[in-house]
Motif scaffolding. Structure first.
Motif, PDB file in Angstrom:
ATOM      1  N   ASN A 177       0.774  -1.206  -0.056  1.00  0.00           N
ATOM      2  CA  ASN A 177      -0.330   0.043   0.113  1.00  0.00           C
ATOM      3  C   ASN A 177       1.023   1.230  -0.038  1.00  0.00           C
ATOM      4  OD1 ASN A 177       1.007  -0.428   2.246  1.00  0.00           O
ATOM      5  ND2 ASN A 177      -0.872   0.879   3.143  1.00  0.00           N
ATOM      6  N   LEU A 178       2.216   1.200   0.304  1.00  0.00           N
ATOM      7  CA  LEU A 178       3.054   2.433   0.546  1.00  0.00           C
ATOM      8  C   LEU A 178       3.393   2.543  -1.175  1.00  0.00           C
ATOM      9  CD1 LEU A 178       5.352   2.269   3.855  1.00  0.00           C
ATOM     10  CD2 LEU A 178       3.508   2.684   3.330  1.00  0.00           C
ATOM     11  N   ARG A 180       2.053   1.623  -3.790  1.00  0.00           N
ATOM     12  CA  ARG A 180       0.848   2.114  -4.642  1.00  0.00           C
ATOM     13  C   ARG A 180       0.668   3.742  -4.060  1.00  0.00           C
ATOM     14  NH1 ARG A 180      -3.565  -0.577  -7.431  1.00  0.00           N
ATOM     15  NH2 ARG A 180      -5.263   0.440  -6.285  1.00  0.00           N
ATOM     16  N   MET A 181       0.196   4.309  -3.054  1.00  0.00           N
ATOM     17  CA  MET A 181       0.303   5.313  -2.980  1.00  0.00           C
ATOM     18  C   MET A 181       1.390   6.486  -2.921  1.00  0.00           C
ATOM     19  SD  MET A 181       1.677   7.855  -0.429  1.00  0.00           S
ATOM     20  CE  MET A 181       3.571   6.757   0.906  1.00  0.00           C
ATOM     21  N   GLN A 183       2.575   5.933  -5.716  1.00  0.00           N
ATOM     22  CA  GLN A 183       2.351   5.976  -7.326  1.00  0.00           C
ATOM     23  C   GLN A 183       1.369   6.709  -7.730  1.00  0.00           C
ATOM     24  OE1 GLN A 183       2.102   1.887  -8.129  1.00  0.00           O
ATOM     25  NE2 GLN A 183       3.864   1.364  -8.957  1.00  0.00           N
ATOM     26  N   LEU A 187       4.628   9.173  -7.928  1.00  0.00           N
ATOM     27  CA  LEU A 187       5.969   9.585  -7.552  1.00  0.00           C
ATOM     28  C   LEU A 187       6.876   8.662  -8.984  1.00  0.00           C
ATOM     29  CD1 LEU A 187       6.487   9.461  -4.114  1.00  0.00           C
ATOM     30  CD2 LEU A 187       5.856  11.407  -5.252  1.00  0.00           C
ATOM     31  N   SER A 191      12.237   7.933  -7.338  1.00  0.00           N
ATOM     32  CA  SER A 191      11.767   8.372  -6.096  1.00  0.00           C
ATOM     33  C   SER A 191      11.335   7.144  -4.796  1.00  0.00           C
ATOM     34  CB  SER A 191      10.525   9.339  -6.254  1.00  0.00           C
ATOM     35  OG  SER A 191      11.109  10.398  -5.995  1.00  0.00           O
ATOM     36  N   LYS A 195      12.618   6.726  -1.811  1.00  0.00           N
ATOM     37  CA  LYS A 195      12.289   6.965  -0.870  1.00  0.00           C
ATOM     38  C   LYS A 195      11.227   6.168  -0.530  1.00  0.00           C
ATOM     39  CE  LYS A 195      12.450  12.301  -2.796  1.00  0.00           C
ATOM     40  NZ  LYS A 195      11.641  12.624  -3.399  1.00  0.00           N
ATOM     41  N   ILE A 196      10.592   5.657  -0.358  1.00  0.00           N
ATOM     42  CA  ILE A 196      10.046   3.929  -0.153  1.00  0.00           C
ATOM     43  C   ILE A 196      10.298   2.828  -0.274  1.00  0.00           C
ATOM     44  CG2 ILE A 196       7.454   2.966  -0.548  1.00  0.00           C
ATOM     45  CD1 ILE A 196       6.754   5.333  -1.943  1.00  0.00           C
ATOM     46  N   PRO A 199      14.071   2.330   2.291  1.00  0.00           N
ATOM     47  CA  PRO A 199      13.638   2.456   3.426  1.00  0.00           C
ATOM     48  C   PRO A 199      12.950   1.245   4.425  1.00  0.00           C
ATOM     49  CG  PRO A 199      13.040   5.100   3.223  1.00  0.00           C
ATOM     50  CD  PRO A 199      13.197   3.977   1.656  1.00  0.00           C
ATOM     51  N   GLY A 200      11.855   1.504   3.190  1.00  0.00           N
ATOM     52  CA  GLY A 200      11.128  -0.097   4.600  1.00  0.00           C
ATOM     53  C   GLY A 200      11.850  -0.989   4.459  1.00  0.00           C
ATOM     54  N   TRP A 276      13.672   6.329  13.706  1.00  0.00           N
ATOM     55  CA  TRP A 276      12.030   5.755  13.902  1.00  0.00           C
ATOM     56  C   TRP A 276      11.439   4.728  14.427  1.00  0.00           C
ATOM     57  CZ3 TRP A 276      10.104   1.787  11.002  1.00  0.00           C
ATOM     58  CH2 TRP A 276      10.739   1.762   9.610  1.00  0.00           C
ATOM     59  N   ARG A 277      11.646   3.179  13.980  1.00  0.00           N
ATOM     60  CA  ARG A 277      11.399   2.580  14.479  1.00  0.00           C
ATOM     61  C   ARG A 277      11.306   2.305  16.564  1.00  0.00           C
ATOM     62  NH1 ARG A 277      13.131  -3.202  12.347  1.00  0.00           N
ATOM     63  NH2 ARG A 277      15.138  -3.127  13.536  1.00  0.00           N
TER      64      ARG A 277
ATOM     65  N   MET B  51      -5.266   3.522 -10.899  1.00  0.00           N
ATOM     66  CA  MET B  51      -4.731   2.167 -10.633  1.00  0.00           C
ATOM     67  C   MET B  51      -4.291   0.629 -11.029  1.00  0.00           C
ATOM     68  SD  MET B  51      -2.420   4.386  -8.829  1.00  0.00           S
ATOM     69  CE  MET B  51      -1.547   2.910  -7.710  1.00  0.00           C
ATOM     70  N   PHE B  78      -6.631   7.006   1.769  1.00  0.00           N
ATOM     71  CA  PHE B  78      -6.217   5.340   1.694  1.00  0.00           C
ATOM     72  C   PHE B  78      -6.971   5.266   3.343  1.00  0.00           C
ATOM     73  CE2 PHE B  78      -2.927   6.481  -0.837  1.00  0.00           C
ATOM     74  CZ  PHE B  78      -2.941   5.837  -2.298  1.00  0.00           C
ATOM     75  N   TRP B  86       8.391   5.829   9.087  1.00  0.00           N
ATOM     76  CA  TRP B  86      10.101   6.470   8.744  1.00  0.00           C
ATOM     77  C   TRP B  86       9.846   8.358   8.653  1.00  0.00           C
ATOM     78  CZ3 TRP B  86       9.269   2.551   5.571  1.00  0.00           C
ATOM     79  CH2 TRP B  86       9.437   2.446   4.069  1.00  0.00           C
ATOM     80  N   ASP B  99       8.781  15.380  -6.144  1.00  0.00           N
ATOM     81  CA  ASP B  99       8.679  14.961  -7.311  1.00  0.00           C
ATOM     82  C   ASP B  99       8.067  15.725  -8.442  1.00  0.00           C
ATOM     83  OD1 ASP B  99      10.109  13.096  -7.441  1.00  0.00           O
ATOM     84  OD2 ASP B  99       9.463  11.660  -8.171  1.00  0.00           O
ATOM     85  N   LYS B 129       3.639   6.511  14.276  1.00  0.00           N
ATOM     86  CA  LYS B 129       3.043   5.694  15.271  1.00  0.00           C
ATOM     87  C   LYS B 129       3.152   6.220  16.507  1.00  0.00           C
ATOM     88  CE  LYS B 129       7.696   5.396  17.813  1.00  0.00           C
ATOM     89  NZ  LYS B 129       9.214   4.438  17.388  1.00  0.00           N
TER      90      LYS B 129
END
Lengths: 277, 257
Positions: A177-178, A180-181, A183, A187, A191, A195-196, A199-200, A276-277, B51, B78, B86, B99, B129
């Protein structure tokens, strides 16, 4: 009817007088780290070891005492031998690890992101990952000679596979979902990757670094034992051949400290990148 | 921006999800998509947002007019927020501006503007979080508003939230739509949300999803409030419309299970 209710009420009051606390049942399964216990354990083991050596229970030839090992280590330091051996090992370790990691990250990302790379990549990794990499050292010596390149290649090859596996596993585990967000907000692919996806996937990639660094140390020592003049592996082998078990154990202690340093560095990297965790 | 959905059909392998969907979305209009589970509401929204490619049919942009500074005409909100864990709140919003060739000053200005609009300014440096579900969805809305969309595509934006938060955010959505006159497609299971927000409600039949009825609600958004008798009547009418479909879909799901 009301009589029934009164009777029931009396019964329930009677039960209340025999009340007991609800027993807590959720104990355990929650281990916690205790640094004092960790250091304490080492102190106790070393003290017992020294006690065994001092009383003659442990043979000095088979297992030198901690004091003897410390003396041998100090001797290696003041003669400069330790730095010569450690320097050679670190060069091979860092060089081989970086080569294997860069290649592994690249292939891992390709396998994780592109259908054309997925099937051949997974088949390639599955076929070659189980091979003990040290078995390929003779082949690397034929290809690259007895010098440094064959040792770099052995370490890089060993590091490459766990890095590939963890990288493409990490990429696979990034929440769809991240992506798809990203896209849906138009982006660019670069990118989304930078950026997704990167880091993921980073938590899994970093845990792969712990595995690959351990593999790198194992292969380093094995390669140095097969053919090197300098290096901790060469030091240990030479000490073993001469029955200098104090120097041998000193070399092992250096390896252990090297492992701890690598683990500490990776821990710092983990905290820096995954704060960040 | 005016959208025309023409003859949309979609199948997943052998399963037909949507059949012959035709309707238009006018500028400034909020269209709700309702229907039983599995009727293809989210699939239709994905097709509208580009999409997902439909098996047949097309989505046409008939009027290219977009708001000033629009960076992403068709913008999603969403159900599960889709926030990067992060990045901070401000970082999540800034991400979607990075972008599009905006200077850092312009990006920061837009981020600040939507943070103010959504009352998130004090939380700009918080990580997802650290936020409640409602706050996370506010960030989702702020992120969508930052690109100044022509059409908001909202996929059950309140369904992951608790009941109280849902009521509060529903009021905020209603105020937002009334204030900005924004065009939106709003997928929901909740008929109360549909009648509070939508000018028209597209009711879909169970799989394969086809349009059962397009229900118009002629009450200005600014005049609507929770529990309004006219809205209750519309909600009842919609329930009567999809009740049998929902019961049949529920039985189908039970059979599958």
């Amino acid at each position: 009817m009301s009589h029934d209710v009164t009777e029931r009420r009396t019964e329930s009051q009677g039960n209340a007088s025999e009340a007991s606390h609800v027993r807590f049942r959720a104990t355990g399964f929650n281990p916690k780290a205790n640094p004092i216990a960790a250091w304490g354990f080492f102190v106790v083991v070393i003290a017992l070891w020294q006690l065994g050596s001092s009383t003659g229970f442990i043979s000095e030839l088979a297992m030198p005492s901690p004091v003897a090992v410390t003396k041998a280590l100090w001797q290696l330091i003041i003669t400069g031998d330790l730095w010569r051996h450690l320097g050679a090992s670190l060069q091979r370790l860092v060089g081989g690890w970086i080569m294997g990691t860069v290649a592994g990250l690249l292939v891992g990302f390709l396998v994780g992101m592109f259908s054309w790379a997925r099937s051949p990549g997974v088949a390639f990794v599955s076929a070659l990952f189980p091979i003990p990499k040290i078995a390929l050292l003779p082949l690397f010596i034929i290809w690259f000679g007895i010098g440094e390149p064959s040792k770099f290649a052995t370490i890089a090859f060993g590091v490459f596979f766990p890095t590939v596996i963890n990288t493409f596993g990490g990429v696979d585990n990034v929440q769809r979902n991240l992506i798809r967000m990203g896209q849906s907000f138009d982006l660019s692919m670069w990118s989304v990757t930078r950026k997704i996806i990167l880091p993921g996937a980073l938590p899994t990639i970093l845990s792969g670094f712990r595995i690959s660094s351990s593999i790198a140390i194992i292969l380093l020592i094995a390669a140095e034992m097969i053919g090197a003049q300098y290096g901790i592996g060469a030091l240990i082998l030479a000490a073993g051949n001469l029955y200098q078990t104090d120097q041998l154990i000193a070399g092992v202690v250096v390896l252990s400290l090297l492992g701890l340093c690598v683990s500490w560095l990776l821990g710092r990297l983990d905290r820096w990148l995954l704060g960040w965790r | 921006m005016r959208l025309q959905i023409k003859g949309i059909c979609h199948s997943y392998d052998q399963v037909e999800a949507l059949r012959d969907i035709d309707f238009g979305i006018e500028p400034g209009e909020v269209v709700a998509l309702i229907g039983p589970s599995g009727c293809g509401k989210s699939t239709l929204l994905s097709i509208i947002g580009g999409m997902l490619t439909p098996t047949k049919g097309e989505v046409l942009i008939c009027d290219q007019a977009t708001p000033d500074g629009c960076l992403n005409p068709l913008t999603y909100v969403f159900q599960d927020f889709a926030l990067l864990p992060w990045r901070t709140v401000a970082g999540n919003i800034s991400l979607v501006l990075e972008d599009h060739g905006l200077s850092k000053t312009d990006r920061d200005a837009r981020v600040a503007e939507v943070l103010e609009q959504t009352n998130l300014w004090d939380f700009r440096d918080a990580y997802p979080k650290q936020l409640s579900g409602g706050m996370k969805q506010r960030v989702g809305i702020a992120r969508a508003l930052a690109v100044r969309p022509a059409v908001l595509l909202m996929d059950e934006p309140l369904s992951a939230l608790d009941a109280q938060t849902r009521i509060l955010l529903l009021d905020e959505f209603a105020a937002l739509f009334a204030r900005t006159g924004m065009t939106a497609v709003y997928v929901t299971h909740n008929l109360n949300e549909a009648v509070r927000l939508a000018n028209r409600v597209v009711a879909l039949r169970r799989r394969p999803g086809t349009i059962k009825e397009i229900h118009t609600i002629d009450i200005p958004l600014a005049e609507r409030c929770d529990g309004m008798p006219e809205l209750v009547a519309h909600e009842r009418a919609l329930w009567n419309l999809i009740r049998d479909e929902a019961i049949a879909a529920d039985k189908e799901l039970e059979n599958v299970a």
